[in-house]
Design an enzyme around this catalytic site. Structure first.
Site, short mmCIF file in Angstrom:
data_model
loop_
_atom_site.label_atom_id
_atom_site.label_comp_id
_atom_site.label_asym_id
_atom_site.label_seq_id
_atom_site.Cartn_x
_atom_site.Cartn_y
_atom_site.Cartn_z
N THR A 79 0.44 -1.13 0.16
CA THR A 79 -0.44 -0.39 0.10
C THR A 79 1.20 1.17 0.17
O THR A 79 1.84 1.68 0.57
CB THR A 79 -1.28 -0.18 1.61
N CYS A 124 24.41 7.75 7.36
CA CYS A 124 24.41 6.16 7.30
C CYS A 124 25.39 5.67 8.10
O CYS A 124 25.46 4.33 8.32
CB CYS A 124 23.63 5.97 5.94
#
Lengths: 398, 398
Positions: free
Chosen positions: B237, B325
């Protein structure tokens, strides 16, 4: 206009509390959790608290949760992640025929990479036979993935029986619990699973959230390679606000679940009884007892499910025909085919998924409008009146 | 306390306009875009409008945009998606040594699946030599991926030269434009690329958003298999609210970019000049001209970058040492190693990324505090005063 939103498996509004928990993380508390300084580390801490809340909902440990962008991503990560991590051990995987597209299409992808996949059939109620699973296992089998509850027919598998077979054989077991987490009590220890996927929206979190439970020491190849996020298991900056919404929703789900189950079951039973009473030639699909409490699924003879969904929506009644992800993709549902519903009957599929926010008044409203809609569509149908085999063979409940 | 947030490559707050565009999609407009009825189809329509806005920002067509959950996911989708779709044609891929972890680790994953990867070196300014690329191409080469701008050193590659070589050879070309889209003008036609990754947060959208541009008719294996979402190219979704935030941010970025570039360049130049003036033994990393306008990156001799970032944060000054990161994952940055910075010097890496919201007063505040912080840390350092090779060899700018 009166409204009855009964398509909660597709989408639900988030609770005000969930939205309010998330809102500050878009503008004020915007730090990146990977940063060493306070703006980032405070966010990281809150994010880890959410991990604990999601873990608690399913009886897991905090460090056994990987946040994802959807239940579909969690399914992909589980299946491909195990396949790529264990391919030296063997290249055989077992799934059922009624899995979600994210599982089935992951399996088909692996077939292109020379994995072998067994697709297990189910019985007329949608249940996998554990003995059949046992027979399908080979020395090459590295993973079995059988969904906990099915989104189209509501059937809840006997996961404990299936997982204990896998345990005995030393095979990893994954369950797609997207349709069950938030709707019934789900505990990874009771189910005895190695991996379990859940979706945020199914439990009241915003779209774009999900999680994978993986039992400690389960080796997984990342699906999204990248940096240090999620302990190196999923790259990309975390969807911080979404994860906070997921944590809050998990917390609420944990508290409200027993009451919700009671409530939706009562409404569901009233809906099913009413339909049995008022409409002829209806197949009630899925298992009569082992099913999600707020889930009611039918096939109406001589009707196109999509037309019925559309007509009902004109009256403010929202339902579905199969799963949201597939509703435009397929004409005949593979799940209904797998439980033996002939294509002509499967066309008339209608699914209601009921949530805590629904009321008995809404059910009564549906029972007032639905028979007229069915009657109207049947009056337009060239095949109405010519009984199909499924009804003659006694699958029919009315 | 005065504050100077200069770590916009890590995270930025979203604009109020962006938040307000998203907000209604959590509770009121909660429909699932895959549904046939109005609650869903209206959301689908809005979602498609956002696709158009993202496309417009980079000169693409609406149908050439796939929404993802991050720039990292877009990079994974591009590299693995092309590799798995074209592996029958060949199994050789070329990337540079200074790519983001999401590219490098995707490439390393493919090596485990018997792909061959060439890691191209860069010069002292961080540029890939197009001739070296040409030499690395084999009949087996199916994809080249070279980033547009580097997040750690700010260098902007000569993408047009690289992509034209790939075009001539009939090889697909992907660029990771996570650091550039939203910071400089990026046009997929001018760059002549087949695939381009962008990140939502880099252009003012919330975390958990990103997109992949893929030129029409480019075959891609999905990374997240599932249903019909994103035209079958990405299951799960959609993160509706996030996508609406991304669309609004893209719209704003398009309008404000020229002014922003002017503004941040002025601040960056003032910051760099000030540091050159006030602090000795500093290496200015990356290309002196071909660099992101709001990006300033340095290595300070005899200092641990992480300590400096932390000390500055005590004064309300937010910066980074390498990419967000990787900041906790690695002691020595592979990017700084690739441009020839010795490990001892690379330790002292500091990156400022400036945005439209920053002011000259903030830069002045940094120029007041930074020299003291550097001096304090050097006074504690056992190696300060023992000149390192990098400075002797004239890489030093002060």
């Amino acid at each position: 206009m009166t409204m009855a939103y009964l398509d909660h498996a597709s989408a639900s509004p988030v609770e005000k509390e969930v939205f309010e928990a998330m809102a500050p993380y878009f503008m004020e508390r915007f730090g990146n959790p990977s940063n060493v300084y306070d703006l980032g580390s405070k966010v990281k801490q809150v994010l880890e608290e959410q991990r604990g809340k999601v873990a608690e909902l399913i009886g897991a440990r905090k460090e056994e949760i990987i946040f994802t962008s959807s239940g579909a991503e969690a399914n992909n990560l589980a299946i491909k992640g195990v396949a790529f991590a264990r391919q030296k051990k063997g290249k055989h995987i077992i799934v059922s025929l009624i899995e979600h597209h994210s599982v089935l299409n992951s399996a088909r992808f692996l077939e292109r990479l020379d994995f072998e996949v067994t697709y297990l059939p189910v019985d007329a109620n949608g249940l996998v036979d554990p003995l059949r699973l046992l027979k399908a296992i080979t020395p090459e089998t590295i993973l079995v993935s059988i969904m906990h509850a099915n989104n189209e027919i509501g059937t809840i598998q006997r996961i404990e029986k299936i997982s204990s077979i896998c345990k005995e054989k030393g095979i990893l077991f994954h369950t797609d619990a997207v349709a069950s987490v938030g709707n019934i009590d789900v505990d990874v220890n009771e189910l005895n699973v190695d991996l379990l996927s859940l979706s945020g929206p199914s439990l009241g979190a915003p779209k774009g959230t999900g999680a994978l439970y993986f039992k400690k020491n389960t080796r997984l190849m990342p699906l999204i390679h990248g940096g240090i996020q999620e302990d190196g298991r999923r790259g990309g900056t975390e969807n911080v606000a979404g994860i906070i919404g997921l944590g809050k929703a998990a917390e609420i789900a944990k508290q409200t679940l027993p009451e919700k189950v009671q409530h939706v079951k009562k409404l569901r039973d009233a809906l099913v009884s009413g339909i049995r009473e008022k409409i002829e030639k209806v197949v009630f699909t899925g298992h009569p007892e082992r099913r999600l409490p707020g889930h009611a699924s039918f096939c109406f003879e001589a009707i196109e499910g999509e037309s019925l969904v559309f007509m009902l929506s004109q009256h403010g009644i929202y339902s579905n025909t199969g799963s949201a992800c597939a509703s435009k993709a397929l004409k005949t549902s593979p799940v209904l085919t797998a439980i033996g519903i002939p294509p002509a009957v499967a066309q008339g599929s209608l699914v209601f998924t009921i949530n805590a926010s629904n009321s008995m008044e809404e059910i009564e409203y549906v029972l007032e409008k639905l028979p007229h809609a069915v009657e109207r569509l049947r009056s337009l149908s060239p095949i109405w009146g010519k009984q199909t085999a499924a009804y003659d063979e006694g699958v029919c409940v009315s």
